[in-house]
Enzyme design. Structure first.
Site, PDB file in Angstrom:
ATOM      1  N   LYS A 193       0.849  -1.186   0.000  1.00 39.79           N
ATOM      2  CA  LYS A 193       0.000   0.000   0.000  1.00 39.79           C
ATOM      3  C   LYS A 193       0.887   1.238   0.000  1.00 39.79           C
ATOM      4  O   LYS A 193       1.677   1.458   0.925  1.00 39.79           O
ATOM      5  CB  LYS A 193      -0.894  -0.017   1.249  1.00 39.79           C
ATOM      6  CG  LYS A 193      -1.789   1.198   1.343  1.00 39.79           C
ATOM      7  CD  LYS A 193      -2.777   1.056   2.486  1.00 39.79           C
ATOM      8  CE  LYS A 193      -3.592   2.316   2.638  1.00 39.79           C
ATOM      9  NZ  LYS A 193      -4.579   2.208   3.706  1.00 39.79           N
ATOM     10  N   LYS A 246      -2.168  -1.490  -3.913  1.00 37.58           N
ATOM     11  CA  LYS A 246      -3.064  -0.348  -3.795  1.00 37.58           C
ATOM     12  C   LYS A 246      -2.264   0.946  -3.781  1.00 37.58           C
ATOM     13  O   LYS A 246      -1.308   1.015  -3.008  1.00 37.58           O
ATOM     14  CB  LYS A 246      -3.838  -0.504  -2.488  1.00 37.58           C
ATOM     15  CG  LYS A 246      -4.737   0.645  -2.175  1.00 37.58           C
ATOM     16  CD  LYS A 246      -5.280   0.518  -0.785  1.00 37.58           C
ATOM     17  CE  LYS A 246      -6.060   1.777  -0.500  1.00 37.58           C
ATOM     18  NZ  LYS A 246      -6.434   1.926   0.856  1.00 37.58           N
TER      19      LYS A 246
HETATM   20  C1  PBG Z   1      -7.559   3.061   5.630  1.00 42.12           C
HETATM   21  C2  PBG Z   1      -7.818   2.988   4.167  1.00 42.12           C
HETATM   22  C3  PBG Z   1      -7.640   3.964   3.175  1.00 42.12           C
HETATM   23  C4  PBG Z   1      -8.154   3.420   2.001  1.00 42.12           C
HETATM   24  C5  PBG Z   1      -8.565   2.124   2.291  1.00 42.12           C
HETATM   25  N1  PBG Z   1      -8.329   1.876   3.642  1.00 42.12           N
HETATM   26  C6  PBG Z   1      -7.147   5.349   3.255  1.00 42.12           C
HETATM   27  C7  PBG Z   1      -5.805   5.686   3.688  1.00 42.12           C
HETATM   28  O1  PBG Z   1      -4.931   4.837   3.896  1.00 42.12           O
HETATM   29  O2  PBG Z   1      -5.603   6.882   3.869  1.00 42.12           O
HETATM   30  C8  PBG Z   1      -8.247   4.110   0.673  1.00 42.12           C
HETATM   31  C9  PBG Z   1      -9.291   3.594  -0.255  1.00 42.12           C
HETATM   32  C10 PBG Z   1      -9.597   4.461  -1.412  1.00 42.12           C
HETATM   33  O3  PBG Z   1      -8.985   5.519  -1.644  1.00 42.12           O
HETATM   34  O4  PBG Z   1     -10.520   4.069  -2.154  1.00 42.12           O
HETATM   35  N2  PBG Z   1      -6.249   3.128   6.032  1.00 42.12           N
END
Ligand code: PBG
Length: 323
Positions: A193, A246
């Site tokens: 991520k 992601k």
């Molecule tokens: C929580 C999380 C996030 C997303 C999914 N889980 C945001 C972040 O890390 O700030 C993003 C999902 C999206 O942008 O569709 N940590």
């Protein structure tokens, strides 16, 4: 003799016959934002077509999704109950566990329930872990994340998906789940991520923006491919049943690298900013939405993802874009 690749592009049927990539509804996961007020249905300005929903509209929505062939739902809890240690997130009778129980009662095993496990929606500072003197501390965050995962699994989630990016959280979750007798609950790790600006619209939807600082001390640097692959290997060793990349669209090379080496299913997260850009351009008539979404979803599967989490899922099936 002339080489003529165009021969097999001549008719729609020929093109269909030789298509190397197909996207099936079973490969799509629709994400949902659940709120405390059971009857609420509130639009999200930056994500047209997506709402924050209380559990009753959510049951209706998912019932419709099942008829379209969308059998997997990813749940995010959005709450106003925030404190430094995210106590609403670890509550066994909290928002998400209640929603899981209701969905399970309604749909039984016809629905696969995945839940996002992260503290950022329930901490008053908006970070994904515990904050001490302005730093997100790793090991103190693990028991809270584990308690959150156990609460979801006990309520009936099939898969818990940690998205916090603390080191060691997959091993911590596995141990906590097993100790609670929940050894059948799978872990989908948000293994790779990136610290991405493409999450902007989500943070509006989830009210989870950090009050101070950013997430760069725990999420990956978008410039690093080798480290991205390493994260996926570490999480596999720690016991992740599935991995994730992601965001997806700017990271298709990473999906390709990981798909080539990983031995578990790989998921791409087509994130909020990717969705909103398509929606905004389509609203202005600058792109053909159906064709663009079809191209995007196929690109993620072509790159090597087995599954795609996408806010486009329902509309793509409703409007027959993938046919
Ligand atoms: C929580 C999380 C996030 C997303 C999914 N889980 C945001 C972040 O890390 O700030 C993003 C999902 C999206 O942008 O569709 N940590």
């Amino acid at each position: 003799m002339k080489i003529r690749p165009r021969r097999l592009r001549r008719t729609p049927l020929l093109r269909e016959m030789v298509a190397e990539t197909r996207v099936h509804p079973r490969q799509l996961i629709q994400a949902h934002f659940v709120v405390d007020d059971p009857a609420a249905k509130v639009a999200i300005a930056s994500m047209p077509g997506i709402q924050r929903m209380g559990v009753e509209p959510l049951v209706d929505r998912i019932g419709g999704d099942l008829e379209l062939g969308l059998t997997t739902a990813l749940l995010f809890g959005i709450t106003k109950e925030k404190d430094p240690l995210a106590s609403s997130a670890t509550n066994p009778d909290g928002l998400v566990p209640r929603a899981i129980r209701r969905l399970r009662e309604e749909f039984g095993s016809r629905l696969t329930i995945v839940t996002d496990v992260c503290l950022c929606g329930s901490t008053d500072h908006g970070h994904c872990g515990v904050l001490r003197a302005g730093q997100v501390v790793n090991d103190e965050s693990l028991p809270l994340l584990s308690a959150m995962a156990v609460a979801h699994a006990e309520a009936g989630a099939d898969i818990v998906a940690p998205s916090d990016m603390m080191d060691g959280r997959v091993a911590a979750l596995r141990e906590a789940l097993d100790a609670a007798g929940l050894s059948d609950t799978a872990i989908l790790s948000y293994s790779t991520k990136f610290a991405s600006a493409f999450y902007g619209p989500f943070r509006e939807a989830a009210d989870s923006k950090p009050q101070a600082g950013d997430r760069k001390s725990y999420q990956l640097d978008p410039r690093n491919a080798r480290e991205a692959v390493r994260e996926s290997q570490i999480d596999t060793e720690e016991g992740a049943d599935m991995l994730m990349v992601k965001p997806a669209l700017s990271y298709l090379d990473i999906i390709g690298h990981i798909a080539a080496t990983c031995e578990v299913p790989l998921v791409a997260y087509n994130v909020s900013g990717e969705y909103s850009m398509v929606k905004a351009a389509a609203e202005r008539g600058w792109i053909d939405e159906g064709s663009v979404v079809t191209e995007i979803l196929h690109s993620m599967v072509r790159a090597g993802s087995d599954l795609v989490i996408t806010y486009h899922a329902r509309e793509a099936l409703q409007k027959g874009w993938l046919k």
